[in-house]
Every structure is written in structure tokens, then in C-alpha cells.
Design a protein around this motif. Structure first.
Motif, PDB file in Angstrom:
ATOM      1  N   ASP A 161      -3.359  -7.937  -7.233  1.00 57.76           N
ATOM      2  CA  ASP A 161      -3.734  -7.907  -5.827  1.00 57.76           C
ATOM      3  C   ASP A 161      -2.712  -7.127  -5.006  1.00 57.76           C
ATOM      4  O   ASP A 161      -3.044  -6.214  -4.246  1.00 57.76           O
ATOM      5  CB  ASP A 161      -3.759  -9.363  -5.356  1.00 57.76           C
ATOM      6  N   ALA A 162      -1.442  -7.501  -5.201  1.00 55.97           N
ATOM      7  CA  ALA A 162      -0.380  -6.818  -4.471  1.00 55.97           C
ATOM      8  C   ALA A 162      -0.247  -5.376  -4.946  1.00 55.97           C
ATOM      9  O   ALA A 162       0.056  -4.474  -4.147  1.00 55.97           O
ATOM     10  CB  ALA A 162       0.937  -7.563  -4.656  1.00 55.97           C
ATOM     11  N   GLU A 174      -2.601  -3.354  -5.786  1.00 58.14           N
ATOM     12  CA  GLU A 174      -3.621  -2.536  -5.142  1.00 58.14           C
ATOM     13  C   GLU A 174      -3.302  -2.301  -3.676  1.00 58.14           C
ATOM     14  O   GLU A 174      -3.754  -1.336  -3.080  1.00 58.14           O
ATOM     15  CB  GLU A 174      -4.995  -3.196  -5.288  1.00 58.14           C
ATOM     16  N   THR A 175      -2.493  -3.192  -3.113  1.00 57.39           N
ATOM     17  CA  THR A 175      -2.140  -3.027  -1.706  1.00 57.39           C
ATOM     18  C   THR A 175      -1.347  -1.738  -1.476  1.00 57.39           C
ATOM     19  O   THR A 175      -1.405  -1.152  -0.402  1.00 57.39           O
ATOM     20  CB  THR A 175      -1.375  -4.263  -1.237  1.00 57.39           C
ATOM     21  N   TRP A 176      -0.632  -1.287  -2.524  1.00 51.68           N
ATOM     22  CA  TRP A 176       0.100  -0.018  -2.357  1.00 51.68           C
ATOM     23  C   TRP A 176      -0.851   1.151  -2.153  1.00 51.68           C
ATOM     24  O   TRP A 176      -0.507   2.134  -1.493  1.00 51.68           O
ATOM     25  CB  TRP A 176       1.013   0.233  -3.563  1.00 51.68           C
ATOM     26  N   LEU A 177      -2.048   1.057  -2.724  1.00 52.23           N
ATOM     27  CA  LEU A 177      -3.047   2.103  -2.489  1.00 52.23           C
ATOM     28  C   LEU A 177      -3.468   2.092  -1.024  1.00 52.23           C
ATOM     29  O   LEU A 177      -3.598   3.143  -0.388  1.00 52.23           O
ATOM     30  CB  LEU A 177      -4.267   1.883  -3.384  1.00 52.23           C
ATOM     31  N   VAL A 178      -3.646   0.880  -0.496  1.00 52.18           N
ATOM     32  CA  VAL A 178      -4.035   0.769   0.906  1.00 52.18           C
ATOM     33  C   VAL A 178      -2.922   1.326   1.794  1.00 52.18           C
ATOM     34  O   VAL A 178      -3.186   2.026   2.775  1.00 52.18           O
ATOM     35  CB  VAL A 178      -4.348  -0.692   1.274  1.00 52.18           C
ATOM     36  N   LEU A 179      -1.667   1.035   1.415  1.00 53.17           N
ATOM     37  CA  LEU A 179      -0.559   1.556   2.220  1.00 53.17           C
ATOM     38  C   LEU A 179      -0.510   3.084   2.135  1.00 53.17           C
ATOM     39  O   LEU A 179      -0.346   3.764   3.157  1.00 53.17           O
ATOM     40  CB  LEU A 179       0.783   0.950   1.756  1.00 53.17           C
ATOM     41  N   ILE A 201      -2.912   5.251   1.416  1.00 52.11           N
ATOM     42  CA  ILE A 201      -4.031   5.879   2.125  1.00 52.11           C
ATOM     43  C   ILE A 201      -3.875   5.619   3.628  1.00 52.11           C
ATOM     44  O   ILE A 201      -4.212   6.448   4.460  1.00 52.11           O
ATOM     45  CB  ILE A 201      -5.384   5.398   1.580  1.00 52.11           C
ATOM     46  N   LEU A 236     -13.964   3.527  -5.568  1.00 44.34           N
ATOM     47  CA  LEU A 236     -14.083   2.302  -4.779  1.00 44.34           C
ATOM     48  C   LEU A 236     -15.007   1.303  -5.456  1.00 44.34           C
ATOM     49  O   LEU A 236     -14.690   0.112  -5.553  1.00 44.34           O
ATOM     50  CB  LEU A 236     -14.584   2.629  -3.371  1.00 44.34           C
ATOM     51  N   LEU A 278     -13.106  -0.155  -8.272  1.00 50.11           N
ATOM     52  CA  LEU A 278     -12.107  -1.149  -7.846  1.00 50.11           C
ATOM     53  C   LEU A 278     -12.781  -2.448  -7.413  1.00 50.11           C
ATOM     54  O   LEU A 278     -12.266  -3.545  -7.659  1.00 50.11           O
ATOM     55  CB  LEU A 278     -11.245  -0.598  -6.703  1.00 50.11           C
ATOM     56  N   ILE A 299     -10.517  -2.424   0.886  1.00 45.23           N
ATOM     57  CA  ILE A 299     -10.019  -1.120   0.430  1.00 45.23           C
ATOM     58  C   ILE A 299     -11.069  -0.054   0.724  1.00 45.23           C
ATOM     59  O   ILE A 299     -10.757   1.039   1.196  1.00 45.23           O
ATOM     60  CB  ILE A 299      -9.675  -1.178  -1.074  1.00 45.23           C
ATOM     61  N   THR A 300     -12.333  -0.405   0.482  1.00 46.89           N
ATOM     62  CA  THR A 300     -13.424   0.528   0.772  1.00 46.89           C
ATOM     63  C   THR A 300     -13.380   0.986   2.224  1.00 46.89           C
ATOM     64  O   THR A 300     -13.526   2.174   2.519  1.00 46.89           O
ATOM     65  CB  THR A 300     -14.779  -0.157   0.497  1.00 46.89           C
ATOM     66  N   SER A 346     -10.851   1.237   4.287  1.00 47.61           N
ATOM     67  CA  SER A 346      -9.752   2.135   4.645  1.00 47.61           C
ATOM     68  C   SER A 346     -10.049   3.560   4.190  1.00 47.61           C
ATOM     69  O   SER A 346      -9.591   4.518   4.802  1.00 47.61           O
ATOM     70  CB  SER A 346      -8.440   1.627   4.057  1.00 47.61           C
ATOM     71  N   VAL A 353      -1.497  -3.491   7.594  1.00 39.69           N
ATOM     72  CA  VAL A 353      -1.128  -3.426   6.170  1.00 39.69           C
ATOM     73  C   VAL A 353       0.280  -3.984   5.972  1.00 39.69           C
ATOM     74  O   VAL A 353       0.527  -4.791   5.074  1.00 39.69           O
ATOM     75  CB  VAL A 353      -1.214  -1.978   5.653  1.00 39.69           C
ATOM     76  N   PHE A 407      -1.204  -7.589   5.143  1.00 43.10           N
ATOM     77  CA  PHE A 407      -1.877  -7.391   3.872  1.00 43.10           C
ATOM     78  C   PHE A 407      -0.955  -7.683   2.694  1.00 43.10           C
ATOM     79  O   PHE A 407      -1.320  -8.376   1.748  1.00 43.10           O
ATOM     80  CB  PHE A 407      -2.395  -5.962   3.820  1.00 43.10           C
ATOM     81  N   PHE A 408       0.265  -7.149   2.757  1.00 46.34           N
ATOM     82  CA  PHE A 408       1.209  -7.383   1.675  1.00 46.34           C
ATOM     83  C   PHE A 408       1.587  -8.854   1.591  1.00 46.34           C
ATOM     84  O   PHE A 408       1.724  -9.424   0.517  1.00 46.34           O
ATOM     85  CB  PHE A 408       2.474  -6.544   1.869  1.00 46.34           C
ATOM     86  N   ALA A 447      -1.188 -10.717  -0.067  1.00 43.93           N
ATOM     87  CA  ALA A 447      -1.435 -10.341  -1.460  1.00 43.93           C
ATOM     88  C   ALA A 447      -0.342 -10.883  -2.379  1.00 43.93           C
ATOM     89  O   ALA A 447      -0.621 -11.390  -3.456  1.00 43.93           O
ATOM     90  CB  ALA A 447      -1.540  -8.826  -1.583  1.00 43.93           C
ATOM     91  N   VAL A 448       0.917 -10.772  -1.928  1.00 43.28           N
ATOM     92  CA  VAL A 448       2.009 -11.205  -2.804  1.00 43.28           C
ATOM     93  C   VAL A 448       2.044 -12.726  -2.903  1.00 43.28           C
ATOM     94  O   VAL A 448       2.134 -13.298  -3.993  1.00 43.28           O
ATOM     95  CB  VAL A 448       3.356 -10.662  -2.300  1.00 43.28           C
TER      96      VAL A 448
END
Lengths: 336, 461
Positions: free
Chosen positions: A60-61, A63-68, A70, A96, A99, B70-71, B73, B99, B103-104, B107-108
């Protein structure tokens, strides 16, 4: 040092660096968990649960790097964001959907009726495959300058395969570190089997990039930069050689050096990424748009930067905390 | 269909699918923290059982929310590049802060909250639960700040067609933000209250008499009965705020064509945009004037004030806004009736002795929060058309020039996946409830969780 007096000059640079860092962290972290997803069909039912358990607390975390990444592209270089993502409309959609499929299969395979489990396992693999292939395809298209011609698409399809195999390799290296026994021995085999993806992927991009753009050719093969850039290919070759040598000796007594293949592949990803960053800088859209032309207003970038400087170290700290808490060999995932 | 309409449908489909899950996780996070704190305080196992059941629902909902988020964004860039090009200086930092600060965090700490209970001290597990709940709420805050700014932009100036931020406090605390945020957080609370009450009722119908189910039902009903009047009040305030800043939206909500006094509250009508009138009107005399202006002869703005010289309408499409609004209010009224009747029986008879029809009614309304939330969002978002950012940027200006067949193909692919996943989600939650009501143990753990041994010893006092 004049550069630091003018925020119009250094802010785009800082944001390009932050975005690059996020992409690199993403490719390594989600690379290994996508890779583990790719290995699902090769493992039996019992092993599948351990494969999933090895990435459960992290994906989960990751994938958050992808969000960051983008997100940073979106906020710091809005024009480039539009140009790149509209050019990559289809592969983005494929990624997408991939994912989405893998993220939810993760939950459904453990919670839906047991009869559905094989389907969710299948969806987990399919999603991982779609996302990996799409990312490899986008990498190839980006290198080719984001133009849809037949040779470019063909090249992108090749990089799609290479990156996917490369992800399966880093996924297998993660499993070597996080599993033991028969599964670990299997993982060593998978990692060996995936090395060619890394080798060909790095070779294809290293060879194609300078010949697509005379500018990049000049940056690499001019003198004297050829000399101080030499460590890139030399170190990469050394790391690949080390991996090939090391994997033939794994697993070792007392599980020694179980982390070295993963560490070596991380270094390899970082080197390749560094090389690409050097090639394309200062362009964010290859040979069309520089980071300086595409950047947002300095006052907006500044307000994000201030937040980032406080928050990013915190994120890194609690990410580290999570990796420490879930260190050691993967055990069964449970909520209590 | 053209690219603009297809892109709107695609983004609408994505964001509709997405909002279903945050709506659950925002409030469910806090409910889980409540269960956990009750367990810490009382040591009563029923709270831990309730926690263990609902944390599964949370994990499932969270995963659905993350992947569909994610979609989102990416779709700013793939479908609406004009949005970031024109207002990116304002939207960008708000999204970045979402984010970075939310978000982090979610998620973490979700990993620790879900899988860390036996690996970390109890206090850290409780803290992780808090941080996840806090993170989801922060996430909602930043997103609603941005969304509200798109409805009531403030604190910016336009230079060469591009918006630049001039006052971040004004941007964040823009006129509609407090109302929209309160309305959405309450909607999340209600959605979760009805979900918990509904699933618990379903388990009781299936013969589950465990204390944890009764307690969950009680929590669900009390939460629902307490929040619904606050929500109706907050919704009314939000409506008055919209009347001030986006009168054309309120005109569409009321189906009112001409600016006039003594406007009726329409219960039913078929708005006809061609003829610019309503057919088959059924209304309560002076109702809309009373609600919006608090007096019977109050003047309510009409849609005909928002038509350009050449006759093109500059107001939203009327029928979708008119009907979404009625579905939202209707669902809200049904929630009010059910929650208060439920609270009455709860007080008279207790959670273990609810009449069967009440249990069936709650089970039927388990996902009613979704209907009200979606209808509410359709009202406000379609009600903003033709603008993307009210008065600054139209939807048409922002759309990407992607060929329509490609948008169509991806739209169909997304829809297939979304429909399948919603069915799988609702099916799996029902299955989890069925499994739990058949007495399958939630935990097969053989060892005490760290900190648990002491806690269990306490209730003897």
C-alpha cells in the motif's frame, strides 16, 4: 552560485530531483511487490499465501510513491503532465486497471469464499502483469520521445517485456530475503531466470537512448565526460556479474547474505535511473520541453517545498519503522 | 458521443466508484478506534470481536479506495490537462499536501494497524489505528478544500489566463469549504452508521446472538439517530451557502425557471429544457421560498436569469440536478425515520430484542449511505456545469483532445471492472457476515497479544 539566488532556476531543479527520487523509490519498492505478483503462477497454493504475506504490510505504502511521483509531475510541471499523460493515454489506462485488479485481489483472495480464491489469485497475477508491462511500455515510449510510430511501439513492447522480467527478478530477490526453505530455493531459481530481463533491458535503453537523440549522444560520448561517466556502465556490469556469481551460491549456510541480491538489484536500478536522468536532463518531455519551461509559478512551488521538507523525512522515518516492525522472514498475515 | 461527454462520463464513473470507499473508511476508522479504546478501557472481549470483524471490512474498503484513488490522480492529466495548466498553481499544492500529510500516513500505518497487533505494543497499535483514522480525515479535508475552491474560488488572481495564488488562507478557507466538509464528514458517519447497523441486523437475522453483534448494532443505531438531524441542519446551511454563491445550481435543484416569490417546493416534476418549463408538477405551495428565504414570499432565483444573449444556457442541465437532489433528500428522510424508530425500539427493548421487521429494514438500508452520498455529489458537481472552476474555467476548455473511440474503449473497460468489483465487494462483506454469524471464530490465535494479558486481568476490579 547565481542559480540559488533565482527561485525560477533552482525550484524546477529541486522538484525534478524530488520527482526523480520518488520515481526511483517507486520503481524499486513497487517493483519488488509487482514482481512477487508476477511469480504467483510459478508457486503452489501454500507458497502463494507466503508470497502475498511477504508484501502484505508494504504494498500500500509502496504504491503511494507512484501517487507522489505523478503528483509532483502534476503540481510542479503541469504542462508536461498533460503532454506526457495524453500521449500515454492507453498504457496508463492499462496500468491503472492492472493496479486496481491487483490491489483488490490482495484483499478478496483472503476474504471472499474459498472457492473464489483461484480467480482472485489469477486476477492478482493478471493485474501485476498489466501494470508491469504498461510501465515498461511507457518507459520505452518515453525514451523514444513519446511519438507513436511502428518502430517506437515495437521498441516499447520490448522494454515492456524486459521491465516485467526485471521486476520478477527483484521480486524473487525480495523473496530470497523474506522466505526460507524450499520456497527460498525456488526464489533463487526465479531470480537467476530473471537476470536476462535486467541485462537486456538496461542494454536496450542504454543503446537506444543516444542513437535516438544526437543531443544525448553528445552528452555521453563527448570528451572528457566519457571518462567520468564510465563508472555507470562499468559498475552496472560489475553488479550484474556479481548477481550471476552470487545467485549460483545461494542460499548460503545460516542464510548469510540473503539480502545481497536485493541490495545489488536496488543499486542496479538506481544506476540505470541515474543514467537516464543524466541523459534526459534538463528535458521533462524528451527534447521538447525542459523542466524550466514546464514549471509552475515559483510561489506555488515554494509552498509545496516547505511542506515537503518537513514531511518527507517524517514519511521516510515511519516507512523505515514499518520495515523494521515487519523485518525478518514473512509469517502468516493476521489481524490479531 | 463526443470526447467531452465521454471524458465527463469516464471521470464521473471513476470518481463515483472511488468515493464509495473513502466514505466508508473515513468514519469507519474512527469507529474502529472507538472499539479499540472501549476494549482497552473495559477489557470486554466483545469490543475486540467487533474490532476484528470491522477491521476486515475496513481493509477491503481501504484497498478499493487506494486503487481507485490512484486512477483519479492520473486522469487529471490523461483527460483534463487544461485543469492543471490553468489552475495548477492552486490545485497542485492542495493535492500535494493531501499526498504528503494524509496518504502516506494512512498507507504506512495501515500495515501496522492490520498486521502489527502481535508485533508491536498495544499502545502503538492503538496509535496506528488513530493515525489511520486521522489520515483518512486529513485526506478528506484537502480534497474537499480543492473541491470547494472549484465551486467558490477565492484568494487568486488571473494573469495571462492562468490562476496564481495570492492568499493561501483565503484559498483553503474558501466560502463553501466549511459547509461542504461538514456535510461530507457527516455523510461518511451516516454511511458507516447504517452499514454497521445493517450488517449487524443481517447477522442477527441469521441467528447470531453474540454480544459483539448487539453492541455493534447499538453503536450503529445511536450513531445514525444522532447524526441524521445534524446532517439535515448542515445540509440546509450548505444549501443557503450555495444559494449565495451558485444561485443557478439552487435554481436547478428547485426546478425554478423564473425568478419570483412564493416558489413552491416541488415534490415531483419533469423539467423540460427545450420548452423551459416543468411538466406534471406536484408541489407544496411556498415551500422553496420558506426553505431558502425563511418567508413565504421570499424571492428565489430562476434558471432563465442564466441564459446568454444568443440563447445558450449558462446553467447546469436541470433534470439530473433536480432528480439527484430529490433522491438525496428522500434517502435522508428514510434514514431519519428508520434511525429514530430504531432508537425508540433500542430504548424500549434493547439491541437483543429488536422486532424482526426493524432488523430487515436496517439490513435493507445497509448501503443507503452510498445512494445519498452519490446523489448529493451528483447534485453539486453536475450543478457546477458548464464550469469546471466556477467562473474561471469551463469543463470544455479543460478536456484533452483524445480521440473519442479511445475514451469510449477505456470507459467500457473501467465500467466492467467497477461493476464486477462493487458486486464482489458487497458479496464479500455479506459473506464475511454470514461466516461470522455461523460462529466461525474470527481469531484462531493461540498466544496473547502483547499487553492483552494485563488488560484482561483488569475487569475483576
Amino acid at each position: 552560485m547565481d542559480m540559488f539566488n533565482d527561485p525560477n532556476l533552482w525550484l524546477p531543479w529541486v522538484f525534478a530531483a524530488l520527482m526523480g527520487l520518488s520515481i526511483l523509490i517507486y520503481v524499486i519498492l513497487d517493483g519488488f511487490d509487482l514482481g512477487v505478483g508476477l511469480l504467483m503462477p510459478l508457486s503452489d497454493d501454500d507458497e502463494k499465501d507466503r508470497l502475498v504475506a511477504s508484501i502484505g504490510p508494504f504494498w500500500d505504502a509502496n504504491e503511494t510513491w507512484l501517487v507522489l511521483a505523478i503528483g509532483l509531475l502534476l503540481v510542479a510541471f503541469p504542462v508536461a503532465h498533460g503532454v506526457i499523460l495524453t500521449a500515454l493515454y492507453l498504457p496508463v489506462a492499462v496500468m491503472l486497471i492492472g493496479l486496481i485488479l491487483r490491489g483488490v485481489s490482495f484483499e478478496f483472495r483472503a476474504k471472499a469464499p474459498i472457492g473464489q480464491k483461484p480467480y482472485w489469485n489469477g486476477a492478482f497475477f493478471t493485474g501485476s502483469l498489466m501494470a508491469s508491462m504498461a510501465q515498461g511500455f511507457m518507459l520505452g515510449m518515453y525514451v523514444m520521445g513519446l511519438t507513436w510510430t511502428l518502430p517506437h511501439v515495437a521498441f516499447a513492447l520490448l522494454t515492456a517485456v524486459f521491465l516485467t522480467v526485471g521486476y520478477s527478478c527483484i521480486g524473487a530477490a525480495w523473496l530470497i530475503a523474506k522466505t526460507e526453505g524450499a520456497l527460498q530455493i525456488k526464489a533463487v531459481g526465479w531470480a537467476k531466470g530473471g537476470l536476462w530481463g535486467l541485462l537486456l533491458g538496461i542494454a536496450a535503453i542504454s543503446l537506444a537512448t543516444p542513437f535516438i537523440s544526437p543531443r544525448i549522444f553528445e552528452k555521453w560520448f563527448g570528451f572528457p565526460q566519457l571518462l567520468y561517466l564510465a563508472p555507470f556502465p562499468v559498475l552496472s556490469a560489475a553488479l550484474l556479474g556479481f548477481l550471476w556469481w552470487k545467485l549460483r551460491r545461494m542460499p548460503m549456510v545460516d542464510d548469510r547474505h540473503a539480502w545481497t541480491p536485493f541490495a545489488a538489484i536496488m543499486a542496479l536500478f538506481a544506476l540505470s535511473f541515474g543514467g537516464m536522468a543524466y541523459s534526459f536532463y534538463p528535458y521533462v518531455v524528451p527534447d521538447k520541453l525542459t523542466i524550466y519551461e514546464a514549471a509552475s509559478a515559483p510561489e506555488s512551488l515554494m509552498i509545496i517545498l516547505i511542506g515537503t521538507l518537513f514531511v518527507l523525512p517524517t514519511i521516510l522515518a515511519y516507512t523505515a519503522l514499518s520495515y523494521i516492525i515487519f523485518r525478518g522472514k514473512a509469517t502468516e498475515l493476521r489481524y490479531d | 458521443m463526443d470526447t467531452l461527454l465521454l471524458s465527463r462520463i469516464q471521470f464521473g464513473a471513476n470518481i463515483s466508484f472511488h468515493i464509495l470507499f473513502p466514505t466508508i473508511t473515513i468514519a469507519l476508522g474512527w469507529v474502529l478506534l472507538f472499539f479499540k479504546l472501549r476494549f482497552n478501557a473495559t477489557g470486554d472481549k466483545k469490543w475486540m470481536e467487533a474490532y476484528l470483524f470491522w477491521v476486515k471490512v475496513f481493509a477491503l474498503s481501504f484497498a478499493m479506495g487506494v486503487v481507485s484513488g490512484i486512477t483519479m490522480s492520473f486522469q487529471f492529466g490523461t483527460n483534463w490537462p487544461g485543469f492543471m495548466e490553468r489552475v495548477g498553481n492552486i490545485a497542485g499544492p492542495l493535492l500535494a499536501y493531501e499526498v504528503l500529510t494524509a496518504f502516506f500516513l494512512e498507507a504506512v500505518f495501515l500495515g501496522i494497524m492490520l498486521f502489527g497487533a502481535s508485533r508491536v505494543p498495544n499502545w502503538l497499535h492503538t496509535t496506528a489505528t488513530f493515525l489511520v483514522a486521522f489520515g483518512t480525515t486529513m485526506s478528506a479535508f484537502w480534497i474537499l478544500v480543492l473541491n470547494s475552491w472549484m465551486h467558490t474560488p477565492a484568494g487568486y488572481e488571473i494573469r495571462d489566463g492562468i490562476a496564481f495564488a495570492t492568499d493561501w488562507v483565503a484559498i483553503i478557507f474558501n466560502p463553501s469549504m466549511p459547509y461542504r466538509l461538514a456535510h461530507m464528514l457527516l455523510a461518511s458517519g451516516l454511511t458507516v452508521a447504517f452499514l454497521i447497523a445493517g450488517i449487524s441486523a443481517l447477522r442477527m437475522i441469521w441467528g447470531d446472538r453474540q454480544e459483539s453483534v448487539k453492541s455493534a448494532l447499538r453503536v450503529g443505531i445511536i450513531l445514525a439517530a444522532g447524526l441524521i438531524p445534524i446532517q439535515i441542519f448542515a445540509g440546509d446551511m450548505h444549501g443557503l451557502n450555495t444559494l449565495e454563491h451558485q444561485p443557478q445550481k439552487v435554481a436547478a435543484m428547485e426546478g425554478n425557471w423564473d425568478t419570483q416569490s412564493n416558489v413552491p417546493l416541488l415534490l415531483f416534476a419533469l423539467p423540460d429544457e427545450e420548452a423551459r418549463e416543468n411538466r406534471f408538477e406536484i408541489g407544496i405551495p411556498n415551500g422553496a421560498s420558506l426553505i431558502l428565504k425563511h418567508k413565504a414570499d421570499g424571492v428565489v432565483p430562476g434558471l432563465n436569469d442564466f441564459v446568454a444573449e444568443d440563447g445558450t444556457p449558462e446553467h447546469p442541465p436541470v433534470a439530473p440536478v433536480f432528480w439527484s437532489f430529490r433522491i438525496m433528500v428522500g434517502t435522508g428522510m428514510a434514514m431519519l425515520a428508520l434511525a429514530w424508530t430504531g432508537a425508540y425500539f433500542l430504548r424500549r427493548r434493547g439491541a437483543g430484542f429488536m422486532p424482526k421487521p426493524m432488523l430487515f429494514a436496517f439490513a435493507a438500508m445497509a448501503f443507503s449511505g452510498w445512494i445519498a452520498t452519490l446523489a448529493g455529489w451528483y447534485t453539486t458537481e453536475i450543478g457546477r456545469q458548464p464550469w469546471l472552476v466556477q467562473g474561471v474555467l469551463t469543463t470544455k476548455e479543460a478536456v484533452a483532445a483524445v480521440p473519442a473511440p479511445i475514451v469510449m474503449a477505456t470507459l467500457v473497460a473501467y465500467l466492467v471492472v467497477y461493476v464486477a468489483l462493487i458486486l464482489a465487494y458487497m458479496g464479500t462483506i455479506t459473506y464475511l457476515a454470514w461466516k461470522a454469524s455461523k460462529g466461525e471464530p474470527l481469531s484462531t490465535r493461540q498466544y496473547p497479544r502483547s499487553g492483552e494479558a494485563e488488560v484482561i486481568a483488569v475487569p475483576g476490579e
